[in-house]
Write an enzyme that holds these catalytic residues in place. Structure first.
Site, PDB file in Angstrom:
ATOM      1  N   MET A 209       0.893  -1.054  -0.179  1.00  0.00           N
ATOM      2  CA  MET A 209       0.154   0.107   0.060  1.00  0.00           C
ATOM      3  C   MET A 209       0.878   1.373   0.018  1.00  0.00           C
ATOM      4  SD  MET A 209      -3.070  -0.946  -0.240  1.00  0.00           S
ATOM      5  CE  MET A 209      -4.444  -0.179   0.701  1.00  0.00           C
ATOM      6  N   GLY A 213       1.578   3.466  -4.345  1.00  0.00           N
ATOM      7  CA  GLY A 213       0.828   4.733  -4.186  1.00  0.00           C
ATOM      8  C   GLY A 213      -0.640   4.885  -3.569  1.00  0.00           C
ATOM      9  N   HIS A 214      -1.026   3.716  -2.999  1.00  0.00           N
ATOM     10  CA  HIS A 214      -2.584   3.821  -2.605  1.00  0.00           C
ATOM     11  C   HIS A 214      -2.566   4.917  -1.388  1.00  0.00           C
ATOM     12  CE1 HIS A 214      -6.196   2.673  -0.525  1.00  0.00           C
ATOM     13  NE2 HIS A 214      -6.534   2.363  -1.593  1.00  0.00           N
ATOM     14  N   ASP A 215      -1.618   4.540  -0.558  1.00  0.00           N
ATOM     15  CA  ASP A 215      -1.738   5.266   0.734  1.00  0.00           C
ATOM     16  C   ASP A 215      -0.530   6.313   0.667  1.00  0.00           C
ATOM     17  OD1 ASP A 215      -3.620   3.709   1.597  1.00  0.00           O
ATOM     18  OD2 ASP A 215      -2.613   2.408   3.095  1.00  0.00           O
ATOM     19  N   THR A 216       0.114   6.642  -0.421  1.00  0.00           N
ATOM     20  CA  THR A 216       0.991   7.494  -0.805  1.00  0.00           C
ATOM     21  C   THR A 216       0.899   8.480  -1.633  1.00  0.00           C
ATOM     22  OG1 THR A 216       2.429   5.975  -1.726  1.00  0.00           O
ATOM     23  CG2 THR A 216       2.813   6.212   0.644  1.00  0.00           C
TER      24      THR A 216
END
Ligand SMILES: *[C@@H]1O[C@H](CO)[C@@H](O)[C@H](O)[C@H]1NC(C)=O
Ligand SMILES: *[C@@H]1O[C@H](CO)[C@@H](O)[C@H](O)[C@H]1NC(C)=O
Ligand SMILES: *[C@H]1O[C@@H](CO)[C@H](O)[C@@H](O)[C@@H]1NC(C)=O
Ligand SMILES: CC(=O)N[C@H]1CO[C@H](CO)[C@@H](O)[C@@H]1O
Length: 311
Positions: A209, A213-216
Protein backbone atom coordinates in the site's frame (compact mmCIF):
# COMPACT_ATOMS: atom_id res chain seq x y z
CA UNK A 1 -20.45 -48.92 3.75
CA UNK A 2 -22.99 -46.18 3.08
CA UNK A 3 -22.04 -44.51 6.35
CA UNK A 4 -18.37 -44.55 5.33
CA UNK A 5 -19.12 -43.06 1.92
CA UNK A 6 -21.26 -40.42 3.54
CA UNK A 7 -18.62 -39.46 6.04
CA UNK A 8 -15.96 -39.33 3.31
CA UNK A 9 -18.22 -37.05 1.26
CA UNK A 10 -18.91 -34.92 4.32
CA UNK A 11 -15.23 -34.66 5.17
CA UNK A 12 -14.26 -33.57 1.68
CA UNK A 13 -17.09 -31.03 1.71
CA UNK A 14 -15.89 -29.67 5.04
CA UNK A 15 -12.27 -29.51 3.95
CA UNK A 16 -13.25 -27.69 0.74
CA UNK A 17 -15.30 -25.15 2.68
CA UNK A 18 -12.47 -24.71 5.18
CA UNK A 19 -9.90 -24.27 2.40
CA UNK A 20 -11.73 -21.23 1.11
CA UNK A 21 -11.39 -19.33 4.36
CA UNK A 22 -8.81 -21.33 6.33
CA UNK A 23 -6.03 -18.76 5.97
CA UNK A 24 -7.73 -15.57 7.13
CA UNK A 25 -6.65 -15.24 10.77
CA UNK A 26 -4.19 -12.41 11.48
CA UNK A 27 -3.49 -13.49 15.07
CA UNK A 28 0.29 -13.81 15.49
CA UNK A 29 0.15 -17.49 16.51
CA UNK A 30 -2.12 -18.43 13.61
CA UNK A 31 0.11 -16.61 11.13
CA UNK A 32 3.23 -18.28 12.54
CA UNK A 33 1.61 -21.73 12.38
CA UNK A 34 0.39 -21.26 8.82
CA UNK A 35 3.73 -19.82 7.74
CA UNK A 36 5.40 -22.99 8.96
CA UNK A 37 3.06 -25.34 7.13
CA UNK A 38 1.41 -23.59 4.16
CA UNK A 39 2.34 -25.12 0.83
CA UNK A 40 4.49 -22.97 -1.48
CA UNK A 41 5.13 -23.87 -5.11
CA UNK A 42 7.42 -22.33 -7.71
CA UNK A 43 6.45 -23.95 -11.00
CA UNK A 44 8.33 -23.22 -14.22
CA UNK A 45 7.64 -24.14 -17.84
CA UNK A 46 8.72 -23.25 -21.34
CA UNK A 47 5.66 -23.06 -23.56
CA UNK A 48 6.51 -20.96 -26.60
CA UNK A 49 4.18 -18.03 -27.18
CA UNK A 50 3.62 -16.17 -30.42
CA UNK A 51 4.69 -12.72 -29.24
CA UNK A 52 6.07 -13.44 -25.77
CA UNK A 53 7.27 -16.37 -23.66
CA UNK A 54 6.79 -14.58 -20.35
CA UNK A 55 4.13 -12.07 -19.32
CA UNK A 56 4.34 -9.94 -16.20
CA UNK A 57 1.69 -7.49 -14.98
CA UNK A 58 2.45 -4.89 -12.33
CA UNK A 59 -0.41 -2.76 -11.00
CA UNK A 60 -0.21 0.58 -9.25
CA UNK A 61 -3.14 2.43 -7.68
CA UNK A 62 -5.63 5.18 -8.39
CA UNK A 63 -4.03 7.79 -10.66
CA UNK A 64 -5.43 9.35 -13.86
CA UNK A 65 -3.42 9.08 -17.06
CA UNK A 66 -2.46 12.78 -17.26
CA UNK A 67 -1.11 12.81 -13.72
CA UNK A 68 0.79 9.53 -14.13
CA UNK A 69 2.51 10.47 -17.40
CA UNK A 70 3.58 13.76 -15.76
CA UNK A 71 5.51 11.86 -13.10
CA UNK A 72 9.21 11.87 -14.10
CA UNK A 73 9.84 8.22 -13.28
CA UNK A 74 6.71 6.92 -15.02
CA UNK A 75 7.51 9.19 -17.99
CA UNK A 76 11.02 7.68 -18.07
CA UNK A 77 9.61 4.13 -18.14
CA UNK A 78 7.34 5.14 -21.05
CA UNK A 79 10.49 6.00 -23.06
CA UNK A 80 11.73 2.42 -22.50
CA UNK A 81 8.69 0.74 -24.08
CA UNK A 82 5.38 1.20 -25.88
CA UNK A 83 3.05 3.62 -24.18
CA UNK A 84 -0.65 2.78 -24.66
CA UNK A 85 -2.23 6.23 -24.67
CA UNK A 86 -5.88 5.13 -24.83
CA UNK A 87 -6.02 2.47 -22.16
CA UNK A 88 -9.00 2.39 -19.79
CA UNK A 89 -9.67 0.79 -16.45
CA UNK A 90 -13.12 -0.80 -16.04
CA UNK A 91 -14.76 0.74 -13.02
CA UNK A 92 -14.40 1.96 -9.41
CA UNK A 93 -13.39 0.98 -6.77
CA UNK A 94 -10.30 -1.26 -6.90
CA UNK A 95 -11.54 -4.77 -6.34
CA UNK A 96 -13.75 -5.24 -9.42
CA UNK A 97 -10.86 -4.11 -11.63
CA UNK A 98 -8.60 -6.82 -10.19
CA UNK A 99 -11.37 -9.42 -10.42
CA UNK A 100 -11.97 -8.40 -14.06
CA UNK A 101 -8.37 -8.77 -15.18
CA UNK A 102 -8.33 -12.37 -13.89
CA UNK A 103 -11.78 -13.49 -15.01
CA UNK A 104 -12.70 -11.19 -17.93
CA UNK A 105 -15.77 -10.11 -15.97
CA UNK A 106 -16.52 -8.25 -12.75
CA UNK A 107 -18.87 -11.14 -11.93
CA UNK A 108 -21.27 -8.73 -10.24
CA UNK A 109 -18.70 -7.33 -7.81
CA UNK A 110 -19.00 -3.56 -7.36
CA UNK A 111 -17.27 -2.96 -4.02
CA UNK A 112 -14.16 -3.72 -1.95
CA UNK A 113 -15.87 -6.08 0.51
CA UNK A 114 -14.75 -9.66 1.21
CA UNK A 115 -16.28 -11.53 -1.74
CA UNK A 116 -16.41 -15.14 -2.78
CA UNK A 117 -17.25 -16.18 -6.33
CA UNK A 118 -18.69 -19.63 -6.99
CA UNK A 119 -16.13 -22.38 -7.59
CA UNK A 120 -17.55 -22.99 -11.07
CA UNK A 121 -16.19 -19.59 -12.18
CA UNK A 122 -12.85 -19.88 -13.94
CA UNK A 123 -10.01 -17.43 -14.47
CA UNK A 124 -7.06 -17.00 -16.79
CA UNK A 125 -4.95 -19.25 -14.55
CA UNK A 126 -7.24 -22.18 -15.33
CA UNK A 127 -6.63 -21.60 -19.05
CA UNK A 128 -2.88 -21.31 -18.45
CA UNK A 129 -2.83 -24.57 -16.44
CA UNK A 130 -4.72 -26.39 -19.21
CA UNK A 131 -1.86 -25.54 -21.61
CA UNK A 132 0.95 -26.14 -19.12
CA UNK A 133 1.91 -22.45 -18.84
CA UNK A 134 3.28 -21.88 -15.31
CA UNK A 135 1.98 -18.95 -13.25
CA UNK A 136 2.33 -17.24 -9.88
CA UNK A 137 1.08 -14.16 -8.10
CA UNK A 138 3.55 -12.06 -6.14
CA UNK A 139 1.92 -9.81 -3.52
CA UNK A 140 4.16 -7.69 -1.37
CA UNK A 141 3.65 -8.23 2.39
CA UNK A 142 1.40 -11.25 2.01
CA UNK A 143 2.48 -12.99 5.24
CA UNK A 144 2.69 -16.47 3.65
CA UNK A 145 1.62 -18.29 0.50
CA UNK A 146 -2.15 -18.64 0.18
CA UNK A 147 -3.10 -16.16 2.93
CA UNK A 148 -6.68 -15.01 2.32
CA UNK A 149 -7.22 -11.98 4.55
CA UNK A 150 -5.75 -8.46 4.86
CA UNK A 151 -2.41 -7.88 6.57
CA UNK A 152 -1.04 -4.85 8.39
CA UNK A 153 2.55 -3.82 8.98
CA UNK A 154 3.23 -5.53 12.33
CA UNK A 155 5.30 -2.62 13.65
CA UNK A 156 3.33 0.41 12.51
CA UNK A 157 -0.19 -1.01 12.10
CA UNK A 158 -0.43 0.52 8.62
CA UNK A 159 -2.24 -1.43 5.90
CA UNK A 160 0.37 -3.33 3.94
CA UNK A 161 -1.26 -6.17 1.95
CA UNK A 162 -4.95 -6.07 1.06
CA UNK A 163 -7.07 -8.82 -0.45
CA UNK A 164 -8.93 -6.37 -2.69
CA UNK A 165 -5.69 -5.87 -4.65
CA UNK A 166 -5.26 -9.58 -5.29
CA UNK A 167 -6.80 -10.61 -8.62
CA UNK A 168 -7.42 -14.26 -7.68
CA UNK A 169 -8.47 -14.38 -3.99
CA UNK A 170 -12.17 -13.70 -4.61
CA UNK A 171 -12.44 -16.83 -6.74
CA UNK A 172 -13.39 -19.98 -4.82
CA UNK A 173 -11.99 -21.92 -7.80
CA UNK A 174 -8.59 -20.64 -6.65
CA UNK A 175 -9.02 -20.69 -2.87
CA UNK A 176 -10.47 -24.22 -2.83
CA UNK A 177 -7.27 -25.52 -4.45
CA UNK A 178 -4.17 -26.04 -2.28
CA UNK A 179 -1.87 -25.95 -5.31
CA UNK A 180 -3.35 -22.68 -6.58
CA UNK A 181 -3.09 -21.07 -3.14
CA UNK A 182 0.53 -22.23 -3.06
CA UNK A 183 1.23 -20.07 -6.12
CA UNK A 184 -0.13 -16.91 -4.45
CA UNK A 185 3.15 -15.76 -2.91
CA UNK A 186 4.92 -12.76 -1.39
CA UNK A 187 7.96 -10.72 -2.39
CA UNK A 188 10.30 -12.86 -0.27
CA UNK A 189 9.33 -15.72 -2.55
CA UNK A 190 9.68 -13.49 -5.61
CA UNK A 191 13.28 -12.71 -4.72
CA UNK A 192 13.94 -16.38 -4.03
CA UNK A 193 12.36 -17.52 -7.31
CA UNK A 194 14.31 -14.82 -9.15
CA UNK A 195 17.63 -15.84 -7.56
CA UNK A 196 16.93 -19.54 -8.20
CA UNK A 197 15.90 -18.87 -11.81
CA UNK A 198 12.48 -20.34 -10.97
CA UNK A 199 10.14 -17.63 -12.16
CA UNK A 200 7.02 -18.79 -14.01
CA UNK A 201 5.83 -17.72 -17.47
CA UNK A 202 2.82 -15.66 -16.28
CA UNK A 203 2.90 -13.49 -13.19
CA UNK A 204 0.96 -10.69 -11.55
CA UNK A 205 2.79 -8.40 -9.14
CA UNK A 206 1.12 -6.17 -6.54
CA UNK A 207 3.37 -3.86 -4.48
CA UNK A 208 2.18 -2.97 -0.97
CA UNK A 209 0.00 0.00 0.00
CA UNK A 210 3.04 2.26 0.24
CA UNK A 211 4.76 1.29 -2.99
CA UNK A 212 1.64 1.11 -5.18
CA UNK A 213 0.76 4.70 -4.28
CA UNK A 214 -2.57 3.84 -2.62
CA UNK A 215 -1.65 5.29 0.77
CA UNK A 216 1.10 7.58 -0.53
CA UNK A 217 1.34 9.37 -3.89
CA UNK A 218 2.12 8.92 -7.57
CA UNK A 219 5.62 10.16 -6.76
CA UNK A 220 6.26 7.25 -4.40
CA UNK A 221 4.68 4.76 -6.81
CA UNK A 222 6.68 6.11 -9.76
CA UNK A 223 9.96 5.97 -7.85
CA UNK A 224 9.25 2.42 -6.70
CA UNK A 225 8.21 1.26 -10.19
CA UNK A 226 11.27 2.71 -11.92
CA UNK A 227 13.67 1.19 -9.45
CA UNK A 228 11.95 -2.23 -9.31
CA UNK A 229 11.50 -2.58 -13.08
CA UNK A 230 14.92 -1.21 -14.06
CA UNK A 231 16.60 -3.75 -11.81
CA UNK A 232 14.53 -6.60 -13.25
CA UNK A 233 15.02 -5.65 -16.90
CA UNK A 234 18.77 -5.90 -16.27
CA UNK A 235 18.41 -9.37 -14.72
CA UNK A 236 18.65 -12.27 -17.18
CA UNK A 237 16.66 -14.57 -14.85
CA UNK A 238 13.75 -12.16 -15.23
CA UNK A 239 14.07 -10.53 -18.66
CA UNK A 240 14.54 -13.74 -20.65
CA UNK A 241 14.14 -13.48 -24.43
CA UNK A 242 10.53 -12.55 -25.33
CA UNK A 243 9.55 -11.13 -21.93
CA UNK A 244 6.62 -8.71 -21.94
CA UNK A 245 6.07 -6.54 -18.86
CA UNK A 246 2.97 -4.42 -18.49
CA UNK A 247 2.90 -1.61 -15.95
CA UNK A 248 -0.49 0.00 -15.38
CA UNK A 249 -2.96 1.26 -12.76
CA UNK A 250 -6.08 -0.50 -11.49
CA UNK A 251 -8.20 2.64 -11.97
CA UNK A 252 -7.97 6.41 -12.31
CA UNK A 253 -9.05 8.82 -9.63
CA UNK A 254 -12.78 8.51 -9.02
CA UNK A 255 -13.65 11.70 -10.86
CA UNK A 256 -11.70 11.13 -14.09
CA UNK A 257 -12.54 9.25 -17.31
CA UNK A 258 -10.78 6.14 -15.99
CA UNK A 259 -8.10 6.49 -18.65
CA UNK A 260 -4.93 5.17 -17.05
CA UNK A 261 -1.20 4.91 -17.79
CA UNK A 262 -0.19 1.62 -19.42
CA UNK A 263 3.28 0.81 -20.73
CA UNK A 264 4.63 -2.37 -22.36
CA UNK A 265 8.27 -3.11 -21.53
CA UNK A 266 10.77 -5.95 -21.69
CA UNK A 267 12.71 -7.90 -24.29
CA UNK A 268 9.53 -8.71 -26.28
CA UNK A 269 9.30 -5.03 -27.29
CA UNK A 270 11.39 -4.59 -30.46
CA UNK A 271 14.02 -1.82 -30.12
CA UNK A 272 12.41 0.13 -32.97
CA UNK A 273 9.23 0.37 -30.88
CA UNK A 274 10.90 1.60 -27.69
CA UNK A 275 9.71 5.08 -26.82
CA UNK A 276 6.71 4.90 -29.18
CA UNK A 277 3.05 5.49 -28.36
CA UNK A 278 0.02 3.55 -29.52
CA UNK A 279 -3.37 5.24 -29.43
CA UNK A 280 -5.55 2.20 -30.13
CA UNK A 281 -8.20 1.84 -27.43
CA UNK A 282 -7.54 -0.97 -24.99
CA UNK A 283 -8.63 -1.91 -21.48
CA UNK A 284 -8.21 -4.51 -18.74
CA UNK A 285 -10.06 -7.14 -20.81
CA UNK A 286 -7.52 -6.67 -23.63
CA UNK A 287 -4.86 -8.09 -21.34
CA UNK A 288 -6.53 -11.47 -20.95
CA UNK A 289 -7.32 -11.59 -24.68
CA UNK A 290 -3.66 -10.85 -25.49
CA UNK A 291 -2.50 -13.70 -23.23
CA UNK A 292 -5.10 -16.11 -24.68
CA UNK A 293 -4.01 -15.30 -28.26
CA UNK A 294 -0.33 -15.58 -27.41
CA UNK A 295 -0.50 -19.14 -26.08
CA UNK A 296 -3.66 -20.24 -27.95
CA UNK A 297 -5.46 -20.76 -24.64
CA UNK A 298 -9.04 -20.56 -25.85
CA UNK A 299 -11.24 -18.24 -23.79
CA UNK A 300 -13.40 -17.91 -20.69
CA UNK A 301 -16.59 -17.14 -22.62
CA UNK A 302 -16.76 -13.75 -20.88
CA UNK A 303 -15.76 -10.27 -22.06
CA UNK A 304 -12.48 -11.69 -23.35
CA UNK A 305 -14.24 -13.14 -26.41
CA UNK A 306 -14.97 -9.93 -28.29
CA UNK A 307 -12.03 -7.94 -26.95
CA UNK A 308 -9.08 -6.53 -28.92
CA UNK A 309 -5.59 -7.88 -28.18
CA UNK A 310 -2.48 -5.69 -27.97
CA UNK A 311 -0.87 -7.27 -31.05
C1 LIG B 1 6.68 -15.09 2.56
O1 LIG B 1 6.10 -16.37 2.34
C2 LIG B 1 6.92 -17.45 2.74
C3 LIG B 1 6.23 -18.74 2.27
O2 LIG B 1 4.97 -18.93 2.84
C4 LIG B 1 7.13 -17.36 4.24
O3 LIG B 1 7.96 -18.42 4.65
C5 LIG B 1 7.79 -16.02 4.58
O4 LIG B 1 7.90 -15.88 5.98
C6 LIG B 1 6.98 -14.86 4.03
N1 LIG B 1 7.75 -13.61 4.18
C7 LIG B 1 7.30 -12.59 4.89
C8 LIG B 1 8.20 -11.42 4.96
O5 LIG B 1 6.22 -12.60 5.45
C1 LIG C 1 6.03 -1.58 1.91
O1 LIG C 1 7.27 -2.14 1.54
C2 LIG C 1 8.39 -1.30 1.75
C3 LIG C 1 9.60 -2.06 1.24
O2 LIG C 1 9.41 -2.38 -0.13
C4 LIG C 1 8.51 -0.93 3.22
O3 LIG C 1 9.55 -0.02 3.38
C5 LIG C 1 7.19 -0.30 3.69
O4 LIG C 1 7.25 -0.08 5.08
C6 LIG C 1 6.03 -1.23 3.40
N1 LIG C 1 4.76 -0.57 3.74
C7 LIG C 1 4.01 -0.96 4.77
C8 LIG C 1 2.75 -0.19 4.99
O5 LIG C 1 4.32 -1.87 5.50
C1 LIG D 1 -1.08 -0.65 -31.72
O1 LIG D 1 -1.54 -0.09 -32.92
C2 LIG D 1 -2.38 -0.94 -33.69
C3 LIG D 1 -2.89 -0.12 -34.88
O2 LIG D 1 -1.84 0.39 -35.62
C4 LIG D 1 -1.60 -2.19 -34.10
O3 LIG D 1 -2.43 -3.06 -34.81
C5 LIG D 1 -1.08 -2.88 -32.85
O4 LIG D 1 -0.27 -3.98 -33.21
C6 LIG D 1 -0.27 -1.92 -32.00
N1 LIG D 1 0.09 -2.58 -30.76
C7 LIG D 1 1.21 -2.36 -30.12
C8 LIG D 1 1.42 -3.10 -28.84
O5 LIG D 1 2.03 -1.55 -30.49
C1 LIG E 1 2.31 -11.09 -33.33
C2 LIG E 1 1.58 -12.39 -33.40
O1 LIG E 1 2.15 -13.43 -33.65
N1 LIG E 1 0.27 -12.31 -33.16
C3 LIG E 1 -0.60 -13.49 -33.22
C4 LIG E 1 -1.13 -13.80 -31.86
O2 LIG E 1 -2.11 -14.82 -31.92
C5 LIG E 1 -3.21 -14.49 -32.72
C6 LIG E 1 -4.27 -15.60 -32.56
O3 LIG E 1 -3.68 -16.86 -32.61
C7 LIG E 1 -2.77 -14.30 -34.16
O4 LIG E 1 -3.88 -13.94 -34.95
C8 LIG E 1 -1.72 -13.19 -34.19
O5 LIG E 1 -1.21 -13.06 -35.49
Amino acid sequence: MIATQLSVALLSLLSTAAAQTQYTSTAAAAVAAARATALTLSPTSNVAGKTFDRFVQIWLENVDYAKAIADPNLAYLATQGISLTNYFARTHPSQPNYVAVAGASQHGITDNNFRRLDSSIKTVVHLLEDKGVSWSLYQEDLPYSGFQGDYKNQLTGANAYVRKHNPLMSYDSVTSSATRLAKCKNFTMFERDLANNQLPQWMFITPNMTNNGHDTSVTVAGRWARSFITRLLANSNFNIPKTLVMLTFDEGSTFGTNKVYAVLLGSAVPSAKKGTTNSTQYGHYSVIKTVEDNWSLGNLGQNDVGERAFF
